[in-house]
Design a protein around this motif. Structure first.
Motif, short mmCIF file in Angstrom:
data_model
loop_
_atom_site.label_atom_id
_atom_site.label_comp_id
_atom_site.label_asym_id
_atom_site.label_seq_id
_atom_site.Cartn_x
_atom_site.Cartn_y
_atom_site.Cartn_z
N GLU A 148 0.86 -1.19 0.00
CA GLU A 148 0.00 0.00 0.00
C GLU A 148 0.89 1.24 0.00
O GLU A 148 1.98 1.22 0.54
CB GLU A 148 -0.91 0.01 1.23
N TRP A 149 0.42 2.30 -0.61
CA TRP A 149 1.16 3.56 -0.75
C TRP A 149 2.50 3.33 -1.43
O TRP A 149 3.53 3.87 -1.05
CB TRP A 149 1.31 4.28 0.59
N SER A 150 2.48 2.51 -2.47
CA SER A 150 3.70 2.17 -3.21
C SER A 150 4.32 3.38 -3.89
O SER A 150 5.50 3.37 -4.22
CB SER A 150 3.39 1.10 -4.25
N GLU A 151 3.53 4.44 -4.09
CA GLU A 151 4.07 5.66 -4.70
C GLU A 151 5.26 6.21 -3.92
O GLU A 151 6.15 6.83 -4.49
CB GLU A 151 2.99 6.75 -4.78
N ASN A 152 5.28 5.95 -2.61
CA ASN A 152 6.36 6.46 -1.76
C ASN A 152 7.69 5.73 -1.97
O ASN A 152 8.73 6.23 -1.55
CB ASN A 152 5.97 6.39 -0.29
N ILE A 153 7.65 4.56 -2.60
CA ILE A 153 8.89 3.81 -2.81
C ILE A 153 9.04 3.39 -4.27
O ILE A 153 9.78 2.45 -4.58
CB ILE A 153 8.96 2.57 -1.88
N GLU A 154 8.37 4.06 -5.15
CA GLU A 154 8.33 3.67 -6.56
C GLU A 154 9.73 3.48 -7.17
O GLU A 154 9.93 2.59 -7.99
CB GLU A 154 7.56 4.72 -7.35
N ALA A 155 10.68 4.29 -6.75
CA ALA A 155 12.02 4.24 -7.34
C ALA A 155 12.76 2.94 -7.04
O ALA A 155 13.70 2.59 -7.75
CB ALA A 155 12.85 5.42 -6.85
N VAL A 156 12.35 2.19 -6.01
CA VAL A 156 13.08 0.97 -5.65
C VAL A 156 12.27 -0.30 -5.93
O VAL A 156 12.72 -1.39 -5.60
CB VAL A 156 13.53 0.98 -4.17
N LEU A 157 11.10 -0.16 -6.53
CA LEU A 157 10.31 -1.35 -6.85
C LEU A 157 10.98 -2.15 -7.97
O LEU A 157 11.54 -1.56 -8.89
CB LEU A 157 8.90 -0.96 -7.25
N PRO A 158 10.92 -3.47 -7.91
CA PRO A 158 11.51 -4.27 -8.99
C PRO A 158 10.82 -3.97 -10.33
O PRO A 158 9.65 -3.60 -10.36
CB PRO A 158 11.21 -5.72 -8.55
N PRO A 159 11.53 -4.16 -11.44
CA PRO A 159 10.97 -3.83 -12.75
C PRO A 159 9.77 -4.68 -13.14
O PRO A 159 8.96 -4.27 -13.95
CB PRO A 159 12.12 -4.05 -13.72
#
Length: 194
Positions: A159-170
Motif C-alpha cells: 500500500e502507498w507504493s508511490e512512496n517507494i516507486e524508485a526501488v520497486l523491482p521492474p
C-alpha cells in the motif's frame, strides 16, 4: 523524450497514427503540425496497443473487490510484487483480504498502518502486506526490512507504493483502485502486469 506513438486527428476527422522513434522524428511531427498538418491529440507510450496484460474491473462492494482479488491471486507466484495505487479508503485492504482468500490463507487481514508490515502464511506461500504511507526516506524504507522481504520468496503487496516507486523491482504488478465520485460503493480496479 521517450520513443512511442503519436496520435493526432486529421482534418477529415479520422485518426492518424504515426510511429515516433526518436526525438528528431517527434520534433518533425510537431513541425509538420505547425506548418498546417494534423493537430496533435495525445502521446501514447510504446507498445500501448499490445498491452494485453492490463485488465480492468468494476466492483460495487468490498465483497466484489475481494472476489476480484481472489481470482487474481490464482495467477500469482512466489516472488511477485504488487504495488497498490489509490486514495485512502479505496479498498486496498479489502483487495488484500481477497488475495489471502485466493491464496488459501485464513489469517485475519487488517491494514498494517502502524506495524508497517503484516505477514500472512509462511515460506514461499506467504503474503507480506506493507503500508508505506509513513516512509519518507531510504532509511525509513530500509528499517522496514523491505529489501530482505524481496529475498524471502512469497508475495509482497504494498500500500502507498508511490512512496517507494524508485526501488520497486521492474516486474512489479500495479493494482490501481479508484473511487467513483458519483457512487460511493463503486470501485474501478486496474491490474497491470509489465
Amino acid at each position: 523524450s521517450t520513443p512511442g506513438r503519436f496520435s493526432s486527428i486529421c482534418t477529415s476527422g479520422k485518426p492518424l497514427m504515426r510511429t515516433v522513434t526518436s526525438t528528431v522524428c517527434f520534433n518533425a511531427v510537431f513541425r509538420e503540425v505547425s506548418e498546417g498538418g494534423d493537430l496533435p491529440a495525445f502521446w501514447l507510450p510504446p507498445g500501448w496497443e499490445e498491452r494485453k496484460s492490463m485488465k480492468n474491473y468494476i466492483s460495487h462492494s468490498p465483497e466484489q473487490t475481494e472476489q476480484i482479488a481472489a481470482e487474481f491471486a490464482s495467477t500469482l507466484k512466489s516472488g511477485d510484487v504488487i504495488a497498490y495505487k489509490g486514495p485512502m479508503g479505496a479498498g486496498k485492504t479489502a483487495f488484500t483480504r481477497g488475495l489471502c482468500r485466493g491464496l488459501g490463507l485464513d489469517d485475519p487481514v487488517s491494514s498494517p498502518t502502524f506495524a508497517l508490515v503484516h505477514q500472512y502464511g509462511n515460506g514461499e506461500h506467504a503474503l507480506y502486506h506493507f503500508d508505506m504511507y509513513r516512509v519518507e526516506s531510504y532509511e525509513d524504507l530500509y528499517s522496514t526490512g523491505f529489501f530482505d522481504y524481496l529475498d524471502y520468496g512469497g508475495i509482497l503487496a504494498i500500500e502507498w507504493s508511490e512512496n517507494i516507486e524508485a526501488v520497486l523491482p521492474p516486474n512489479t504488478i500495479t493494482v490501481t483502485i479508484q473511487k467513483d465520485e458519483n457512487d460511493p460503493d463503486l470501485r474501478r480496479i486496474q491490474i497491470d502486469r509489465p
